[in-house]
Write a protein that holds these residues in place. Structure first.
Motif, PDB file in Angstrom:
ATOM      1  N   PHE A 116      -0.936  -1.148   9.374  1.00 61.19           N
ATOM      2  CA  PHE A 116       0.154  -0.241   9.013  1.00 61.19           C
ATOM      3  C   PHE A 116       1.410  -0.556   9.818  1.00 61.19           C
ATOM      4  CE2 PHE A 116      -3.151   3.230   7.867  1.00 61.19           C
ATOM      5  CZ  PHE A 116      -3.265   2.717   6.593  1.00 61.19           C
ATOM      6  N   ARG A 165       0.390   6.766   5.872  1.00 65.21           N
ATOM      7  CA  ARG A 165      -0.804   6.319   6.594  1.00 65.21           C
ATOM      8  C   ARG A 165      -1.906   7.375   6.533  1.00 65.21           C
ATOM      9  NH1 ARG A 165       1.575   3.227  12.009  1.00 65.21           N
ATOM     10  NH2 ARG A 165       3.461   2.383  11.003  1.00 65.21           N
ATOM     11  N   ALA A 211      -5.018   7.567   4.041  1.00 67.36           N
ATOM     12  CA  ALA A 211      -6.283   6.852   4.251  1.00 67.36           C
ATOM     13  C   ALA A 211      -7.320   7.697   4.964  1.00 67.36           C
ATOM     14  CB  ALA A 211      -6.034   5.573   5.053  1.00 67.36           C
ATOM     15  N   THR A 244      -0.143  -3.782   0.953  1.00 69.30           N
ATOM     16  CA  THR A 244      -0.295  -2.383   1.355  1.00 69.30           C
ATOM     17  C   THR A 244      -1.708  -1.889   1.086  1.00 69.30           C
ATOM     18  OG1 THR A 244       2.053  -1.937   0.987  1.00 69.30           O
ATOM     19  CG2 THR A 244       0.581  -0.041   0.982  1.00 69.30           C
ATOM     20  N   LEU A 245      -2.272  -2.239  -0.067  1.00 72.33           N
ATOM     21  CA  LEU A 245      -3.670  -1.886  -0.344  1.00 72.33           C
ATOM     22  C   LEU A 245      -4.589  -2.482   0.712  1.00 72.33           C
ATOM     23  CD1 LEU A 245      -4.033  -2.303  -4.226  1.00 72.33           C
ATOM     24  CD2 LEU A 245      -4.115  -0.183  -2.921  1.00 72.33           C
ATOM     25  N   TYR A 293      -4.546  -0.451   3.835  1.00 71.54           N
ATOM     26  CA  TYR A 293      -5.361   0.768   3.702  1.00 71.54           C
ATOM     27  C   TYR A 293      -6.839   0.448   3.887  1.00 71.54           C
ATOM     28  CZ  TYR A 293      -1.773   4.082   2.122  1.00 71.54           C
ATOM     29  OH  TYR A 293      -0.695   4.940   2.061  1.00 71.54           O
ATOM     30  N   HIS A 336      -7.618  -0.418   7.515  1.00 67.52           N
ATOM     31  CA  HIS A 336      -7.630   0.780   8.366  1.00 67.52           C
ATOM     32  C   HIS A 336      -8.941   1.539   8.221  1.00 67.52           C
ATOM     33  CE1 HIS A 336      -6.107   4.431  10.365  1.00 67.52           C
ATOM     34  NE2 HIS A 336      -6.691   5.093   9.382  1.00 67.52           N
ATOM     35  N   PHE A 386      -7.795   4.247  -4.432  1.00 68.46           N
ATOM     36  CA  PHE A 386      -6.495   3.595  -4.339  1.00 68.46           C
ATOM     37  C   PHE A 386      -6.321   2.730  -5.585  1.00 68.46           C
ATOM     38  CE2 PHE A 386      -7.844   4.386  -0.013  1.00 68.46           C
ATOM     39  CZ  PHE A 386      -6.692   4.857   0.601  1.00 68.46           C
TER      40      PHE A 386
END
Length: 360
Positions: free
Chosen positions: A105, A115, A118, A138-139, A142, A145, A224
């Motif tokens: 992130f 953020r 998630a 970005t996926l 996620y 994380h 997502f």
């Protein structure tokens, strides 16, 4: 030739390599197309040699049958999303670079409110933007994380598989459409029959995929998914309009109940540096937004985006203003990316009018 070009693509920090019959190879660097003038024009024989070099027998048969193919390909310290097709001149291929390293992130500058999506136990998170806007990255952030911080099971359904994930705290299974499942909807349906906590859908393309995605969120999974849209408002319209018109009110009601939030993004060139920086819009599905979606008053959501900083919401234009005044992107580039350039220009000028402050 192709391996030399892929290596050059990595060394130059390009995002894409265009391999087109009748032209010299072209790299996209920082958003700009740059022909490799020292390389010869690609012939149809060069194209066919490239196919034999990177495709297995089954992939080659598929391409020869349909004259198109999507695949993921690993080379050196990078992975590529590859689209191969024919046009009237001959063969074409576009290689998009996907780094092996999953970014965090912090690496991509994702806003704090986004953020937190998630950390939710269930719900639907839409990641949207134009082609090449960084949605896959970005996926990946996620999934990385969650994989690093939770003990869950994750299933991805992609076409093709892009970032590769190793099991860490989570068990991660990645399924490729056309290889491990026939369609996105079949892949999602299969995930619903497993002990899956988190589901990542590479792209929503039709009503069946929307239905299965909503069903997954309704069944208690954190989902997502990506869409092509330039704003969060457009993302809602796009999501609903993938379905038959007679189901729009029903879909909006279900979406309002299970949507966690929407992250919309674009990329802008960094100021005085190589590379591009992500610019985000974040819509958080607070109770007021939920009511507007369920009542089909989506156009009114903009006011919450523009003034909802206390709830973590931020509009794309306000993100651009912030990046401009911090000197991270040039004013002219920010205005080109803005949904409302006059608003961005006015807000930046207000900042510049403060004594001692200037974006130059």
């Amino acid at each position: 030739m192709i391996f030399e070009l892929l290596r050059l693509c990595i060394e130059k920090g390009a995002s894409d390599l265009h391999f087109k019959t009748g032209y010299a190879p072209i790299l996209r660097i920082d958003g700009n197309m740059r022909p490799i003038k020292e390389m010869p024009v690609i012939s149809q024989n060069d194209f066919e040699v490239m196919l034999e070099a990177i495709l297995d027998d089954a992939q080659l048969v598929t391409f020869l049958k349909y004259s198109k193919l999507d695949l993921g390909y690993s080379f050196s310290n990078a992975r590529f999303r590859v689209n191969i097709f024919n046009d009237y001149r001959g063969g074409n291929a576009v290689f998009r670079v996907i780094p092996f390293k999953q970014l965090t992130f912090n690496d991509i500058g994702l806003p704090l409110s986004a953020r937190k999506f998630a950390d939710k136990p269930s719900g639907l998170v839409l990641v949207t933007g134009a082609t090449g806007a960084g949605k896959s990255t970005t996926l990946s952030a996620y999934i990385t994380h969650i994989n690093n911080n939770f003990k869950k099971t994750i299933i991805t359904v992609e076409d093709p598989i892009e970032y590769l994930f190793e099991d860490n705290q989570c068990l991660v299974s990645q399924r490729q459409v056309g290889v491990d499942c026939l369609t996105f909807e079949e892949g999602i349906k299969g995930a619903l029959k497993t002990d899956c906590d988190v589901l990542m859908v590479g792209e929503l393309r039709n009503a069946d995929a929307v239905e299965m995605t909503l069903l997954a969120a309704e069944s208690g999974k954190l989902v997502f998914a990506t869409l092509h849209s330039n704003t969060a408002i457009q993302a809602i319209d796009r999501f609903v309009n993938l379905c038959p018109k007679n189901l729009h009110l029903q879909v909006m009601s279900r979406m309002a109940s299970h949507l966690t939030g929407i992250v919309t993004q674009t990329l802008a060139p960094k100021r005085n540096a190589r590379g591009r920086i992500a610019v985000f819009e974040v819509l958080v599905n607070v109770s007021a937004v939920k009511g507007l979606i369920s009542e089909n008053r989506i156009h009114l959501i903009n006011s919450y985006l523009e003034s909802g900083s206390s709830t973590g919401m931020v509009s794309l234009d306000n993100s651009l203003v912030d990046l401009i005044v911090k000197g991270k992107i040039a004013k002219d580039e920010g205005l080109l990316k803005a949904n409302n350039p006059s608003y961005v220009k006015r807000k930046v000028e207000e900042f510049e009018s403060i004594p001692g402050e200037s974006t130059k």
